[in-house]
Design a protein around this motif. Structure first.
Motif, PDB file in Angstrom:
ATOM      1  N   THR A  99       0.834  -1.211   0.000  1.00 50.47           N
ATOM      2  CA  THR A  99       0.000   0.000   0.000  1.00 50.47           C
ATOM      3  C   THR A  99       0.864   1.254   0.000  1.00 50.47           C
ATOM      4  N   LEU A 100       1.914   1.233   0.821  1.00 51.60           N
ATOM      5  CA  LEU A 100       2.804   2.391   0.916  1.00 51.60           C
ATOM      6  C   LEU A 100       3.469   2.685  -0.431  1.00 51.60           C
ATOM      7  N   TYR A 101       3.907   1.646  -1.116  1.00 54.41           N
ATOM      8  CA  TYR A 101       4.558   1.821  -2.428  1.00 54.41           C
ATOM      9  C   TYR A 101       3.595   2.442  -3.434  1.00 54.41           C
ATOM     10  N   LYS A 102       2.365   1.938  -3.467  1.00 59.02           N
ATOM     11  CA  LYS A 102       1.373   2.469  -4.401  1.00 59.02           C
ATOM     12  C   LYS A 102       1.034   3.922  -4.088  1.00 59.02           C
ATOM     13  N   GLN A 103       0.900   4.222  -2.798  1.00 59.46           N
ATOM     14  CA  GLN A 103       0.573   5.599  -2.407  1.00 59.46           C
ATOM     15  C   GLN A 103       1.693   6.568  -2.795  1.00 59.46           C
ATOM     16  N   LEU A 104       2.922   6.139  -2.564  1.00 61.08           N
ATOM     17  CA  LEU A 104       4.062   7.000  -2.902  1.00 61.08           C
ATOM     18  C   LEU A 104       4.135   7.231  -4.410  1.00 61.08           C
ATOM     19  N   ARG A 105       3.975   6.173  -5.175  1.00 55.85           N
ATOM     20  CA  ARG A 105       4.022   6.314  -6.630  1.00 55.85           C
ATOM     21  C   ARG A 105       2.940   7.275  -7.121  1.00 55.85           C
ATOM     22  N   GLN A 106       1.733   7.182  -6.550  1.00 52.05           N
ATOM     23  CA  GLN A 106       0.632   8.026  -6.990  1.00 52.05           C
ATOM     24  C   GLN A 106       0.903   9.502  -6.695  1.00 52.05           C
ATOM     25  N   VAL A 107       1.448   9.772  -5.510  1.00 51.81           N
ATOM     26  CA  VAL A 107       1.769  11.158  -5.155  1.00 51.81           C
ATOM     27  C   VAL A 107       2.823  11.720  -6.111  1.00 51.81           C
ATOM     28  N   CYS A 108       3.845  10.919  -6.400  1.00 49.73           N
ATOM     29  CA  CYS A 108       4.901  11.367  -7.317  1.00 49.73           C
ATOM     30  C   CYS A 108       4.349  11.564  -8.723  1.00 49.73           C
ATOM     31  N   GLU A 109       3.472  10.666  -9.150  1.00 51.37           N
ATOM     32  CA  GLU A 109       2.910  10.777 -10.493  1.00 51.37           C
ATOM     33  C   GLU A 109       2.034  12.018 -10.630  1.00 51.37           C
ATOM     34  N   ASP A 110       1.241  12.304  -9.609  1.00 48.43           N
ATOM     35  CA  ASP A 110       0.392  13.499  -9.645  1.00 48.43           C
ATOM     36  C   ASP A 110       1.236  14.764  -9.781  1.00 48.43           C
ATOM     37  N   HIS A 111       2.344  14.789  -9.076  1.00 48.76           N
ATOM     38  CA  HIS A 111       3.215  15.971  -9.132  1.00 48.76           C
ATOM     39  C   HIS A 111       3.853  16.124 -10.517  1.00 48.76           C
ATOM     40  N   VAL A 112       4.359  15.020 -11.075  1.00 51.75           N
ATOM     41  CA  VAL A 112       5.009  15.085 -12.394  1.00 51.75           C
ATOM     42  C   VAL A 112       3.998  15.479 -13.466  1.00 51.75           C
ATOM     43  N   GLN A 113       2.790  14.930 -13.395  1.00 52.74           N
ATOM     44  CA  GLN A 113       1.762  15.275 -14.374  1.00 52.74           C
ATOM     45  C   GLN A 113       1.459  16.769 -14.367  1.00 52.74           C
ATOM     46  N   ALA A 114       1.534  17.368 -13.189  1.00 52.41           N
ATOM     47  CA  ALA A 114       1.235  18.799 -13.091  1.00 52.41           C
ATOM     48  C   ALA A 114       2.329  19.655 -13.726  1.00 52.41           C
ATOM     49  N   GLN A 115       3.544  19.100 -13.865  1.00 50.73           N
ATOM     50  CA  GLN A 115       4.660  19.874 -14.401  1.00 50.73           C
ATOM     51  C   GLN A 115       4.546  20.098 -15.910  1.00 50.73           C
ATOM     52  N   ILE A 116       3.812  19.242 -16.604  1.00 51.49           N
ATOM     53  CA  ILE A 116       3.741  19.343 -18.060  1.00 51.49           C
ATOM     54  C   ILE A 116       3.074  20.636 -18.511  1.00 51.49           C
ATOM     55  N   HIS A 117       2.231  21.214 -17.655  1.00 54.91           N
ATOM     56  CA  HIS A 117       1.473  22.407 -18.048  1.00 54.91           C
ATOM     57  C   HIS A 117       2.378  23.609 -18.300  1.00 54.91           C
ATOM     58  N   GLN A 118       3.501  23.699 -17.597  1.00 60.40           N
ATOM     59  CA  GLN A 118       4.392  24.843 -17.799  1.00 60.40           C
ATOM     60  C   GLN A 118       5.031  24.825 -19.179  1.00 60.40           C
TER      61      GLN A 118
END
Length: 606
Positions: A99-118
């Motif tokens: 569960t911890l691994y999945k949660q960490l990956r999701q948080v990191c993915e959400d952050h990276v996805q937000a970077q594409i907008h710039q």
């Protein structure tokens, strides 16, 4: 007094009854005064593991998520890093790892996805020029790498237990690379604009402008780390290279100093590989430049009368061909022979006889090596070094300035073994070793892990010094190695100031000064396991001086490829059980060493 000391020492090893956390009771044999009393070991049942509070997992994850968010947003972390590390270890010990691994990956993915907008918010016609775009991309990449390293340090226990035990799961670092590749670099518009910007900067540099090489090195390193370098950049880069030099060859081939221009261009492209291109690009790049500037225009060049200065051209081409053959940089032997065939057709056999002789020497050397291997197998004390020799007719090959250096005893012994073998079959000849084109593969271990360094013989001699001490001055290195001062400064510059800095220089700077001191860079990092550290070449004009041929026939012997089976690498070349620690480099099982030797003879037989 001696008896009292012995009794005191014994007392230090005794103990009263001890209890540990698992309920095991140990009773010391010294607790009984009876002679020969037996020791007893009492084992109690393990205590039940305490249950987690109902909200512990959720509360701990919220704390960890806040810390990850602070790292991603470059704000201060509310909690102690040691406390966060311990929290991850606690969750993993209670089987919350998946569960911890999945949660960490999701948080990191959400952050990276937000970077594409710039990057998407600036269309192609925006005022944001290509250089500003590249700088923004590089800043985003550098921030991402820094954040991933910090996040991994908190979740290190998860990375080294659960992730390591599940081979299908990428590590936290690899997950970071995967997310950046999938959500940033693989975006079609973003990737195109990034590569377009890089190609534009390279074109500017080829046209004589100054560009930010560190920026190009970082971005191309990014593409390489993300494993999209070849398909996204290299293919387009080579196409642009062909286009540029095809047009340039057509435009300039009739000029009198055209061959000097070709030599300068080749030197510039090699310098680009050293400065910021991936090493894998070197062979196709140099091959393409030669094809466009020489191969495609050879007939026209010769018909225009340049063949009247064939000695200049021969010296230039011979030197370049020799380097490709001796160091293994030729992209294709068939392509090399095809070029010779064109030259022979246009200029006759006399023009190409020496160049063809270079290929013949490489073939004849194979027969000599068969004999040498049989010779070494019959020795009473067979060497642990595996040697390969190429025998070259000096009249065919470029001349190299002799240079004496201080070789380790094992290399000197190797020279004597081959000298005894060769002169036993060919009397009346004198051997002179030439280290200029020597090279080696050294094995070592940095903090990041084991690496192989593909280096010149001069670089080898310098690096081997750091098995004997931690820091040396320029003068100390010169005295120990015997390398000529100018060559030594270029060697140190390549090791401490180039793309792969395996040595640290103090004070820092791009030039080597008399007062500089050097130590081994144990923190060196590189994505590749085998790294080629290019020797910085002396600035020269290729081919201005034709190669002179002595009346006395000479034979060259080069190179000696030595496969060391026990004690080579960045290690003391000697036997013994001494241990290396700190900045010293570990003994490895085998390595590769290449030396150069020139052989003079008084007769014409080989």
């Amino acid at each position: 007094m001696a008896e009292d000391i012995r009794q005191d020492k014994k007392a230090n090893f005794s103990a009263l009854t001890e209890h540990n956390n698992n309920g095991v009771t140990k009773i010391s044999g010294l607790a009984s005064n009876k002679t020969g009393a037996s020791k007893k070991l009492v084992i109690k049942n393990f205590k039940d593991r305490p249950k987690l509070a109902d909200n512990y997992t959720e509360d701990t994850w919220l704390k960890l998520r806040d810390a990850v968010g602070a790292i991603q947003n470059s704000t201060s972390i509310k909690y102690n890093l040691e406390e966060l590390y311990q929290a991850v270890e606690n969750l993993c010990s209670y089987k919350v790892s998946p569960t911890l691994y999945k949660q960490l990956r999701q948080v990191c993915e959400d952050h990276v996805q937000a970077q594409i907008h710039q990057f998407r918010e600036y269309p192609l016609h925006c005022s944001l020029d290509s250089l500003s775009f590249l700088k923004r991309m590089n800043r985003c990449w550098q921030d991402h790498c820094r954040q991933t390293i910090m996040i991994r340090s908190i979740f290190l226990f998860l990375d080294r237990t659960y992730v390591l035990q599940n081979s299908l799961l990428p590590s936290i670092w690899d997950t970071g690379l995967e997310l950046f590749r999938n959500h940033i670099v693989s975006d079609g518009a973003v990737q195109k604009r990034t590569v377009d910007g890089i190609l534009e900067q390279i074109e500017r540099e080829r046209n004589g402008e100054t560009v930010d090489r560190s920026l190009l090195r970082s971005l191309l390193g990014m593409l390489s780390d993300l494993q999209v370098y070849k398909e996204s950049f290299e293919e387009r880069f080579l196409m642009e290279t062909n286009r540029l030099y095809a047009a340039e060859g057509q435009r300039l081939m009739q000029e009198r100093d055209y061959l000097h221009h070709v030599a300068r261009r080749l030197e510039e492209e090699n310098d680009r590989v050293i400065s910021y291109l991936d090493q894998s690009t070197q062979k196709p790049l140099i091959s393409n430049v030669e094809k466009q500037l020489l191969g495609e225009h050879m007939t026209a060049i010769l018909q225009k009368g340049i063949y009247q200065q064939y000695d200049v051209f021969e010296a230039f081409y011979k030197k370049d061909l020799a380097k490709r053959l001796l160091v293994g940089k030729s992209a294709s032997v068939d392509a090399e022979k095809s070029m010779l065939s064109k030259l022979k057709h246009e200029c006759g056999a006399a023009f190409t006889s020496k160049l063809e002789g270079m290929f013949k020497d490489m073939e004849l050397s194979k027969d000599v090596m068969i004999q040498y291997k049989q010779y070494t197998q019959n020795q009473s004390e067979p060497s642990q070094l595996e040697l390969t020799v190429n025998i070259l007719t000096m009249g065919y090959w470029p001349s190299y300035t002799p240079m004496e250096v201080h070789l380790p005893p094992e290399m000197v012994k190797l020279q004597e073994v081959f000298k005894l073998f060769y002169l036993g079959k060919h009397s009346g000849r004198k051997l002179q070793w030439q280290p200029t084109l020597g090279h080696a593969v050294l094995k070592t271990e940095f903090k990041e892990g084991k690496k192989e360094l593909q280096v010149s013989l001069f670089q080898t001699l310098v690096l081997l010094m750091f098995n004997e001490g931690e820091e040396f001055s320029v003068e100390e290195i010169k005295s120990a190695t015997g390398i000529e001062e100018g060559e030594l400064r270029r060697t140190l510059q390549s090791l401490a100031c180039g793309k792969a800095r395996v040595l640290n220089k103090s004070p820092r700077g791009k030039d080597i000064e008399d007062g500089d001191r050097f130590n081994f860079n144990n923190d060196f990092r590189h994505k590749l396991f085998r790294i080629k550290i290019n020797q910085i070449q002396m600035k020269e004009t290729v081919g201005l001086t034709p190669v002179s041929v002595s009346v006395k026939e000479t034979v060259g012997l080069t190179p000696l490829s030595v496969s060391v089976k026990e004690t080579v690498g960045l290690t003391p070349l000697c036997e013994g059980n001494g241990t290396l620690s700190g900045l010293y480099l570990p003994v490895e099982q085998k390595g590769v060493l290449t030396l150069i030797i020139v052989l003079y003879q008084t007769n014409s037989s080989i």
